[in-house]
Design a protein around this motif. Sequence first.
Motif, mmCIF file in Angstrom:
data_model
loop_
_atom_site.group_PDB
_atom_site.id
_atom_site.type_symbol
_atom_site.label_atom_id
_atom_site.label_comp_id
_atom_site.label_asym_id
_atom_site.label_seq_id
_atom_site.Cartn_x
_atom_site.Cartn_y
_atom_site.Cartn_z
ATOM 1 N N ASN A 4 0.795 -1.226 0.000
ATOM 2 C CA ASN A 4 0.000 0.000 0.000
ATOM 3 C C ASN A 4 0.829 1.280 0.000
ATOM 4 N N VAL A 5 2.062 1.196 0.478
ATOM 5 C CA VAL A 5 2.910 2.392 0.515
ATOM 6 C C VAL A 5 3.946 2.374 -0.603
ATOM 7 N N TRP A 6 4.533 1.211 -0.865
ATOM 8 C CA TRP A 6 5.639 1.125 -1.822
ATOM 9 C C TRP A 6 5.259 0.486 -3.147
ATOM 10 N N ASP A 7 3.988 0.124 -3.314
ATOM 11 C CA ASP A 7 3.475 -0.438 -4.567
ATOM 12 C C ASP A 7 4.178 -1.733 -4.971
ATOM 13 N N VAL A 8 4.558 -2.528 -3.995
ATOM 14 C CA VAL A 8 5.168 -3.825 -4.284
ATOM 15 C C VAL A 8 4.084 -4.768 -4.814
ATOM 16 N N ASP A 9 4.381 -5.440 -5.893
ATOM 17 C CA ASP A 9 3.453 -6.411 -6.487
ATOM 18 C C ASP A 9 3.595 -7.742 -5.736
ATOM 19 N N PRO A 10 2.526 -8.222 -5.070
ATOM 20 C CA PRO A 10 2.651 -9.439 -4.277
ATOM 21 C C PRO A 10 2.493 -10.733 -5.063
ATOM 22 N N CYS A 11 2.166 -10.651 -6.345
ATOM 23 C CA CYS A 11 1.870 -11.852 -7.132
ATOM 24 C C CYS A 11 3.065 -12.806 -7.181
ATOM 25 N N GLY A 12 2.807 -14.053 -6.850
ATOM 26 C CA GLY A 12 3.827 -15.084 -6.937
ATOM 27 C C GLY A 12 4.899 -15.017 -5.875
ATOM 28 N N LYS A 13 4.684 -14.243 -4.830
ATOM 29 C CA LYS A 13 5.697 -14.078 -3.781
ATOM 30 C C LYS A 13 5.124 -14.503 -2.437
ATOM 31 N N THR A 14 5.984 -14.968 -1.556
ATOM 32 C CA THR A 14 5.555 -15.270 -0.194
ATOM 33 C C THR A 14 5.344 -13.960 0.562
ATOM 34 N N ASP A 15 4.636 -14.044 1.668
ATOM 35 C CA ASP A 15 4.435 -12.846 2.495
ATOM 36 C C ASP A 15 5.769 -12.256 2.947
ATOM 37 N N GLU A 16 6.706 -13.142 3.284
ATOM 38 C CA GLU A 16 8.021 -12.681 3.738
ATOM 39 C C GLU A 16 8.745 -11.928 2.621
ATOM 40 N N GLN A 17 8.673 -12.436 1.406
ATOM 41 C CA GLN A 17 9.334 -11.780 0.277
ATOM 42 C C GLN A 17 8.733 -10.395 0.010
ATOM 43 N N VAL A 18 7.410 -10.308 0.081
ATOM 44 C CA VAL A 18 6.745 -9.020 -0.141
ATOM 45 C C VAL A 18 7.166 -8.021 0.940
ATOM 46 N N ALA A 19 7.140 -8.466 2.192
ATOM 47 C CA ALA A 19 7.483 -7.577 3.307
ATOM 48 C C ALA A 19 8.930 -7.091 3.199
ATOM 49 N N GLU A 20 9.830 -8.002 2.882
ATOM 50 C CA GLU A 20 11.239 -7.623 2.750
ATOM 51 C C GLU A 20 11.458 -6.691 1.574
ATOM 52 N N GLU A 21 10.702 -6.889 0.491
ATOM 53 C CA GLU A 21 10.820 -6.003 -0.662
ATOM 54 C C GLU A 21 10.374 -4.585 -0.301
ATOM 55 N N GLY A 22 9.392 -4.498 0.565
ATOM 56 C CA GLY A 22 8.953 -3.179 1.018
ATOM 57 C C GLY A 22 10.041 -2.453 1.784
ATOM 58 N N LEU A 23 10.715 -3.145 2.693
ATOM 59 C CA LEU A 23 11.806 -2.512 3.446
ATOM 60 C C LEU A 23 12.980 -2.191 2.535
ATOM 61 N N ASN A 24 13.214 -3.018 1.522
ATOM 62 C CA ASN A 24 14.278 -2.711 0.557
ATOM 63 C C ASN A 24 13.950 -1.437 -0.225
ATOM 64 N N ALA A 25 12.675 -1.272 -0.581
ATOM 65 C CA ALA A 25 12.264 -0.047 -1.277
ATOM 66 C C ALA A 25 12.431 1.166 -0.374
ATOM 67 N N MET A 26 12.127 0.985 0.892
ATOM 68 C CA MET A 26 12.316 2.063 1.861
ATOM 69 C C MET A 26 13.796 2.442 1.965
ATOM 70 N N GLU A 27 14.671 1.448 1.964
ATOM 71 C CA GLU A 27 16.101 1.722 2.034
ATOM 72 C C GLU A 27 16.584 2.488 0.803
ATOM 73 N N VAL A 28 16.095 2.127 -0.370
ATOM 74 C CA VAL A 28 16.464 2.839 -1.593
ATOM 75 C C VAL A 28 16.070 4.306 -1.483
ATOM 76 N N TRP A 29 14.858 4.558 -1.003
ATOM 77 C CA TRP A 29 14.389 5.943 -0.835
ATOM 78 C C TRP A 29 15.240 6.705 0.169
ATOM 79 N N MET A 30 15.571 6.075 1.265
ATOM 80 C CA MET A 30 16.382 6.729 2.291
ATOM 81 C C MET A 30 17.756 7.107 1.746
ATOM 82 N N ARG A 31 18.357 6.207 0.986
ATOM 83 C CA ARG A 31 19.668 6.513 0.404
ATOM 84 C C ARG A 31 19.544 7.589 -0.671
ATOM 85 N N GLU A 32 18.438 7.584 -1.391
ATOM 86 C CA GLU A 32 18.178 8.614 -2.395
ATOM 87 C C GLU A 32 18.145 10.001 -1.748
ATOM 88 N N LEU A 33 17.546 10.099 -0.562
ATOM 89 C CA LEU A 33 17.497 11.379 0.150
ATOM 90 C C LEU A 33 18.861 11.794 0.677
#
Length: 389
Positions: free
Chosen positions: A314-343
């Motif tokens: 809902n915040v990072w627009d991660v596509d959950p299709c074909g992924k485990t819940d753990e993979q989706v959640a970790e992808e969200g934190l990875n997207a957050m890290e990319v944004w933080m480094r971008e700033l």
Amino acid sequence: MLGNFSYCNPTKLYFGDDSLRFLSEELHKYGPNVVLIYGGGSIKKNGIYEEVTRILQESGKNVEEIAGVMPNSTLAKLYEGIEIARSHHADLLLAVGGGSVCDYAKAVSVSVNCEEDPWEKYYLRFEEPACETLPVGCVLTMVGTGSEMNAGAVITNQKTKQKIGHVFADERIMPKFAILNPRYTLTLPRYQMVSGIYDIFNHICEQYFSGEDDNVSDYISEGLMRAVLHASRIANRDPQDYEARSNLMWTATWALNTLVSRGKSTDWMVHMIGQSVGAYTNATHGMTLAAVSLPYYRHILPYGLQKFKRFAVNVWDVDPCGKTDEQVAEEGLNAMEVWMRELGLVMKISELGATEDMLEGIADGTIILSGGYKALEHSEIAEILKESM
């Protein structure tokens, strides 16, 4: 939504590039003696001090000043301010600056008429004021803390190396009014701007990462987080973009005026760890939060997996299709890290001055709260700090 709650926010806000003109209207509601509180002098360089003092003079106010309020306001400075406000018989405390200045004004407010030591009463025993408090008004020059519309006040005891925040339950402590002119934020150095941006974002996260019920507050939080992401990227490319900076200012206020905490538990462990880091390093608050956030969130992810998955989608627009819940959640934190480094946020506490020999003291100074997905053990805090190095 679960549980029962009350909500009252008495702060009157004036927003926009013409908002300072309402200061005189507010000043007429208070007695003649005003204490003007500000920080290191930047308001004198950018002209805000001159504007405010002119309005104070035209309103016939007798003004005393507390200057030099530091970013991590100290207990020694609080004692100084109490004496100035007492000797001036203050009718109003007017804070002109960022969150630390606003926090400091509220700490003075609850302490002036208190016969006990404010550190013992408010920051160690977390008691509420039984004495008369002084009204506080704010002219905001830096965004992030939301202190302009809440009852929180953070003070640092340099002797004991403790940085503690008290969010007072007494609505008298909330500013009576706050003036928010986004143009006042345009002169901030980029470092301070992005630090404030992350402070805003993390305030929302602290209230979001708790509970699993279908809660309106979480839907509001997701919208606020997306607003921060959108405006932050524009502001990072062009810090003079007024619309982006105005959106960040407004989001900061709603991120911590207690609205999105209603009807749910809240976490706040990133702040507890970050504030302890700040007590040892005197580092900029938002940067201490940035440096410890990802190690903490990755540590508690298994205990709040469904919310972290929702955050990713809902915040990072991660596509959950074909992924485990753990993979989706970790992808969200990875997207957050990319944004933080971008700033350009600081991602390690070692870059803020923390050293290995400080870690045990920082862990000992971290207040452990139980509102999140897991109440941490001391050893877990120590491990998170090591991962943050």
